[in-house]
Structure formats: C-alpha cells, structure tokens
Design a protein around this motif. Sequence first.
Motif, PDB file in Angstrom:
ATOM      1  N   ARG A 143       0.869  -1.194   0.000  1.00 15.05           N
ATOM      2  CA  ARG A 143       0.000   0.000   0.000  1.00 15.05           C
ATOM      3  C   ARG A 143       0.894   1.227   0.000  1.00 15.05           C
ATOM      4  N   ILE A 144       0.709   2.092  -0.985  1.00 13.72           N
ATOM      5  CA  ILE A 144       1.569   3.254  -1.148  1.00 13.72           C
ATOM      6  C   ILE A 144       0.740   4.531  -1.013  1.00 13.72           C
ATOM      7  N   SER A 145       1.247   5.449  -0.227  1.00 15.78           N
ATOM      8  CA  SER A 145       0.574   6.729  -0.054  1.00 15.78           C
ATOM      9  C   SER A 145       1.610   7.806   0.270  1.00 15.78           C
ATOM     10  N   LYS A 146       1.666   8.821  -0.581  1.00 17.23           N
ATOM     11  CA  LYS A 146       2.544   9.974  -0.375  1.00 17.23           C
ATOM     12  C   LYS A 146       4.000   9.567  -0.133  1.00 17.23           C
ATOM     13  N   GLY A 147       4.459   8.626  -0.941  1.00 16.78           N
ATOM     14  CA  GLY A 147       5.859   8.224  -0.883  1.00 16.78           C
ATOM     15  C   GLY A 147       6.194   7.204   0.175  1.00 16.78           C
ATOM     16  N   LYS A 148       5.221   6.769   0.961  1.00 17.71           N
ATOM     17  CA  LYS A 148       5.466   5.762   1.997  1.00 17.71           C
ATOM     18  C   LYS A 148       4.760   4.465   1.631  1.00 17.71           C
ATOM     19  N   ALA A 149       5.305   3.342   2.124  1.00 16.42           N
ATOM     20  CA  ALA A 149       4.785   2.035   1.735  1.00 16.42           C
ATOM     21  C   ALA A 149       4.575   1.137   2.952  1.00 16.42           C
ATOM     22  N   THR A 150       3.530   0.300   2.853  1.00 14.00           N
ATOM     23  CA  THR A 150       3.204  -0.683   3.885  1.00 14.00           C
ATOM     24  C   THR A 150       2.949  -2.023   3.207  1.00 14.00           C
ATOM     25  N   LEU A 151       3.539  -3.088   3.715  1.00 17.62           N
ATOM     26  CA  LEU A 151       3.352  -4.424   3.152  1.00 17.62           C
ATOM     27  C   LEU A 151       2.443  -5.254   4.047  1.00 17.62           C
ATOM     28  N   CYS A 152       1.556  -6.003   3.403  1.00 22.20           N
ATOM     29  CA  CYS A 152       0.686  -6.934   4.118  1.00 22.20           C
ATOM     30  C   CYS A 152       0.565  -8.221   3.311  1.00 22.20           C
ATOM     31  N   SER A 153       0.635  -9.361   3.992  1.00 18.24           N
ATOM     32  CA  SER A 153       0.457 -10.666   3.346  1.00 18.24           C
ATOM     33  C   SER A 153      -0.657 -11.409   4.065  1.00 18.24           C
ATOM     34  N   ARG A 154      -1.696 -11.763   3.327  1.00 18.69           N
ATOM     35  CA  ARG A 154      -2.838 -12.460   3.911  1.00 18.69           C
ATOM     36  C   ARG A 154      -3.310 -13.582   2.986  1.00 18.69           C
ATOM     37  N   TYR A 155      -3.713 -14.706   3.606  1.00 23.00           N
ATOM     38  CA  TYR A 155      -4.399 -15.741   2.851  1.00 23.00           C
ATOM     39  C   TYR A 155      -5.742 -15.205   2.364  1.00 23.00           C
ATOM     40  N   VAL A 156      -6.159 -15.659   1.188  1.00 24.26           N
ATOM     41  CA  VAL A 156      -7.543 -15.471   0.789  1.00 24.26           C
ATOM     42  C   VAL A 156      -8.346 -16.503   1.589  1.00 24.26           C
ATOM     43  N   LYS A 157      -9.289 -16.031   2.364  1.00 23.28           N
ATOM     44  CA  LYS A 157     -10.014 -16.933   3.280  1.00 23.28           C
ATOM     45  C   LYS A 157     -11.110 -17.675   2.513  1.00 23.28           C
ATOM     46  N   THR A 158     -10.679 -18.615   1.696  1.00 24.33           N
ATOM     47  CA  THR A 158     -11.610 -19.429   0.925  1.00 24.33           C
ATOM     48  C   THR A 158     -12.296 -20.448   1.830  1.00 24.33           C
ATOM     49  N   HIS A 159     -13.343 -21.057   1.301  1.00 23.37           N
ATOM     50  CA  HIS A 159     -14.023 -22.121   2.046  1.00 23.37           C
ATOM     51  C   HIS A 159     -13.062 -23.273   2.306  1.00 23.37           C
ATOM     52  N   LYS A 160     -12.231 -23.601   1.328  1.00 23.54           N
ATOM     53  CA  LYS A 160     -11.238 -24.665   1.498  1.00 23.54           C
ATOM     54  C   LYS A 160     -10.264 -24.309   2.609  1.00 23.54           C
ATOM     55  N   TYR A 161      -9.755 -23.084   2.575  1.00 19.87           N
ATOM     56  CA  TYR A 161      -8.793 -22.667   3.598  1.00 19.87           C
ATOM     57  C   TYR A 161      -9.404 -22.760   4.991  1.00 19.87           C
ATOM     58  N   ASN A 162     -10.602 -22.236   5.168  1.00 20.18           N
ATOM     59  CA  ASN A 162     -11.240 -22.248   6.484  1.00 20.18           C
ATOM     60  C   ASN A 162     -11.566 -23.662   6.949  1.00 20.18           C
ATOM     61  N   ALA A 163     -12.027 -24.501   6.017  1.00 15.19           N
ATOM     62  CA  ALA A 163     -12.381 -25.873   6.386  1.00 15.19           C
ATOM     63  C   ALA A 163     -11.145 -26.672   6.788  1.00 15.19           C
ATOM     64  N   GLU A 164     -10.044 -26.490   6.069  1.00 17.27           N
ATOM     65  CA  GLU A 164      -8.825 -27.232   6.399  1.00 17.27           C
ATOM     66  C   GLU A 164      -8.171 -26.682   7.666  1.00 17.27           C
ATOM     67  N   LYS A 165      -8.288 -25.388   7.882  1.00 15.01           N
ATOM     68  CA  LYS A 165      -7.772 -24.827   9.126  1.00 15.01           C
ATOM     69  C   LYS A 165      -8.537 -25.389  10.313  1.00 15.01           C
ATOM     70  N   ASP A 166      -9.848 -25.537  10.156  1.00 16.90           N
ATOM     71  CA  ASP A 166     -10.678 -26.113  11.223  1.00 16.90           C
ATOM     72  C   ASP A 166     -10.348 -27.589  11.438  1.00 16.90           C
ATOM     73  N   ALA A 167     -10.093 -28.307  10.327  1.00 14.24           N
ATOM     74  CA  ALA A 167      -9.804 -29.740  10.427  1.00 14.24           C
ATOM     75  C   ALA A 167      -8.403 -30.000  10.971  1.00 14.24           C
ATOM     76  N   GLY A 168      -7.467 -29.125  10.650  1.00 15.57           N
ATOM     77  CA  GLY A 168      -6.090 -29.325  11.068  1.00 15.57           C
ATOM     78  C   GLY A 168      -5.270 -30.136  10.095  1.00 15.57           C
ATOM     79  N   PHE A 169      -5.832 -30.426   8.920  1.00 16.11           N
ATOM     80  CA  PHE A 169      -5.102 -31.183   7.892  1.00 16.11           C
ATOM     81  C   PHE A 169      -5.780 -30.945   6.546  1.00 16.11           C
ATOM     82  N   PRO A 170      -5.110 -31.275   5.418  1.00 13.77           N
ATOM     83  CA  PRO A 170      -5.700 -31.070   4.092  1.00 13.77           C
ATOM     84  C   PRO A 170      -6.929 -31.946   3.878  1.00 13.77           C
ATOM     85  N   ILE A 171      -7.902 -31.399   3.166  1.00 10.70           N
ATOM     86  CA  ILE A 171      -9.113 -32.138   2.819  1.00 10.70           C
ATOM     87  C   ILE A 171      -9.194 -32.358   1.316  1.00 10.70           C
TER      88      ILE A 171
END
Length: 569
Positions: A143-171
Amino acid sequence: MFSISANIRLHAPTSPPVVLSLQSFAYRVLAKRNNGKKPQTTIRASTGSSNHHEQFKRPTSSVLDTKEPLPTTNIFNAIDPKHVLSGNFSPIDELPPTQCEVIEGTLPSCLDGAYFRNGPNPQYVPHGPYHLFDGDGMLHAIRISKGKATLCSRYVKTHKYNAEKDAGFPIVPFFFTGFDSLGSLIAYMVVIVVRYLKGKFDPNKKGFGLANTNLALFGNKLFALWESDLPYAIKINPDGDIVTLGREDFDGKLLMSMTAHPKYDPMTKETFAFRYGPVSPFLTYFWFNERGEKQPDVPIFSTKSPTFFHDFAITKNYAIFPENQITMHMKQTDIGWSLISADMDKVPRIGVMPRYAENELAIRWFKVPGLNIVHAVNAWEEDVAEESVVLIASNILSIEHALGRTDLIHGSLEKVRIDLKTGMVSRHTLSSRNLEFGVINSAYVAAKNRYVYCAVGDPMPKFSGVVKLDVSLSEVDRQECIVASRIFGPGCFGGEPFFVAKEPDNPNADEDDGYIVSYVHNENNDESCFLVMDAKSMTLEIVATVKLPRRVPYGFHGLFVTENNLNKL
C-alpha cells in the motif's frame, strides 16, 4: 482443476456410527499408505525470513500424505515438496500491515494505491507429491501513499482454507499432482464425505477453490481468482490490511467457475470471461456489463475434448480462444494419477467468435500445429475491413514438460495473424529469449499496442529480469524486438512485471510513459524488495527500491489498483 465431488449427491444426515466407520476406513487406507504408521498431525517449523531469524511453526499433516521420500530424479523433483517448496518458494505465515523502508529513490505519486500479487502458499506443507500450482492463495499487497509504503500478506479466506484450518489437515486433493494411488483417492473422498456430513465442508455450495492465481477489478469490486471456483471479493483497509469479503456469484448468475484471466475493455468498461471443465460443454463464454452484471452463458460445444483453457484474448469485435495440447483426463503418469496431462497427438487450434455472440454458431476454429498458448498478451484487428486478427502470446515449447519439468520449457513470444477472409494463419517469433508473463499498458487491451513487457525465464519457474519489446519492429524484417532490459543480478529473481501509467487519464500520453513494478527476491541474503523501473528507459532504470520487512515468495500474477479505485470498493 474441477470439483471431484461434482457427482456426489448427499442428502439426509448419516448416523454417527456410519460417519465413524467411514473415517476409520479412510484412516486405515491412509495408514497402509504410510507403511502402517498411525495417522497423526505433526508440527514442523518453517523459516519465514532467515535474515530476521524468524521461525514460523506450521502445522503439517501426515493424515493424507505419505512420509516416504520420493525418488530423487528430475521428474520427481518437480513434485517433491522438499524441492518444490525450497528457498523462496517455501510458504510463509501471514504478515499484518508493516511499514517498509524506501532505500533508493522516491515512489512516484502515480503509485498511490496498492499493488497486489497473488500466488500459492500452502497452509499445510505436504509430505507427499505436491505441485507448485496447488498452494492456497496468499495476497501480498504493498500500500503506497505519499511516498510511503506498507506491506501486508494475507491468505484469501476461501471455504477450502477455512475448512482445512478447522480440520487441522488437508481435505481437498492436489489437482495438478493428483494422488499416487487409487487408495489415496478413495481416502480423500471419504474424508470429504465425512467432513460434509459433519457440516464442516460443502464443496457443492461453497466451493473448494484456492484463489491463488490472479486478481481482477471490475464492477467496482476487486477479486482474487482461481479458474475452478467462483471469484473471491477482497478489499484493502486504509491501514493496508487485506480482508476477504467472500465468494461472489453475481446475484446467483455465476453458478460454476470462472477463468483467472478475465479481460476488461477500457473503452466499453465491459469484462469478458469464460470457464472450462471436464464435461460438455467443455468451454463456456460469458461477459459482464459496465455495472458488473453477468450476461447469459454461451456454451461452446465445438470443443471436442476437455482442454486447459487458461487464458484468452479479446479484440473490438471478437473473443479469441487458444486451445492447446494440455487436456483434462484422469491419467496415470510418471508422478502418479493426475487430472491434467499433455496430449501430444492433439493439434492446437485458435477459436475466433464474435464477442457479443448469443450462441456459438459463428465461431471459427483454425488449426495451428505447434502453437501451445497458456498466457495471451493482447489481440486486435487489422486491415481496412478489419478482416485480420492479430494475437500476441507466449508459445510454450516442449509443452509436455509444462506441468512437470518447467526448467525444460521455453516461452517463445509470438505474433500470430489470422486472415478471417482466407483462413490463413501466419506466425513469427518476436524474440529468441525465454519469455513469459507478458503484460502491456492496460489502456491498450483489445487495441493495437506497440510495447510488451515480459519476465525472463532463467530457467522457469524463476525469472531473472524484465525486458521491453517493440512489436512494431517485427513488421519490418522480423528482427529481434527487445529494445530494453534489466537483469536483476546474480541470485536475484522476480516475477511477472506490471505496467503502471504515469497519467492513466491522459489519452495523449505515450504508450510507454509509466513504470514497471515487481517484487524481487535476493537469494544471497534472503531479502525481498519492491522495484520500480522507468518503462521509457533503455535500461529500465530503477526509480525506487523499497526494502520489504520480510521476504515475498515467488508467485503468479499481480494488479495495481489506484487510490481512486480503492476508494470505490
């Protein structure tokens, strides 16, 4: 690449004993696959940034993955997670908005907004076969604003991601590597059924996608895309944090998947897209109006087999579909059972259809032997009567290695001309270099453009630099079209470049008046930076370098969104 649960019909809830017996059956199959070892969830540390001495504990499951090492051959290196997920391909944890340091130059004001880059970042590091394309989608936004920058890294919280996070293993099984035995397929299916019956996972209603490939902006909405699921709407907060808003079905009109490479026409403000799948019709075309409202599907039954239609192109009057030799069939390969493979007996074709067609009656297919397009750069119409279509795209040589030994493939950027009157197809290369991930000034989509910016494979899937090509040079004597280049240096690799115009609202601005941006990683010190280059310069001169607080893994496609458009989300 498609829902293996599409034909499963689950209705009344099953009694707990049956659920338990199904789960026990799956565990017995998987235990046998693991040489009799009891399935368990383990914890393994993964280095997120060696230069900051950070260690991220990442859960990794042996429930669905064998612990037996894969053979140490080149073909198995392509799907051995110890090889595929090594170095800067290894996954990282999420990063909240973090300030960055501009260590060289200044950030131009036209970069006020956010640059997003999508890519695979598996939530669970597998023990068994894994392909680079199979990781969960993670967005890296600066994200850039007036010469300054901020970095962010996030998973896309898909249904697969949420379900596997809840399960604790790949589905969900990995689609490019598939599975190494029928037993593992059955085990995956049983686990999916069990999670469904417990109300924990519903791929039919909520999808199973990764959202790891690309991003698109249309209808005042920003989407993370993967071609075997619906788009996921996202936004970025003023502080730079990325938020997943949810799956988008466009008021119930998009019931199935959509390409990760839709095309936005800057003149009409319409967006064009398609989907492909394993059952007829193998290809379906559709578009969205300026308000982002989906129009009716146009099924294309003249595609005779399920094909990996990853990308396409549009002109003012046509939609262009490159049909390559990568097909979707359940097939046993050198690396196990896979849903995706190359059919070397198939002859590639290009389909040309009126872009506002209500049916496929007017589509024309042109056979083009040896032309295997995965990514299209742009297309337009030429001649007085606009009876010729020109397509710029990267032709993947040695397509049989595209999903395995990517180090053996060569991206040959080509100019393809289709004479719609005579049916003749001519083509020639624009450069001898190994080029992929070609982009243009987005104001020229569907119109004739002069400049193309490509990543330099060294070898793929790593990219050692960026080149600028002048396509007009090919109209004279078919000469080499590279007119500017920047190689990042020993041990430094980037990805897809992206062009940002200095004055996007100025119709009189030069086509190349802008900047090329990309994340670049230095493997010598494990540090990453955000690089801004002058697109007009003969050397693609560096205008600004932003040191990132943590490395950004190599990934796929990106998108820059202006501050004005961010405010409309």
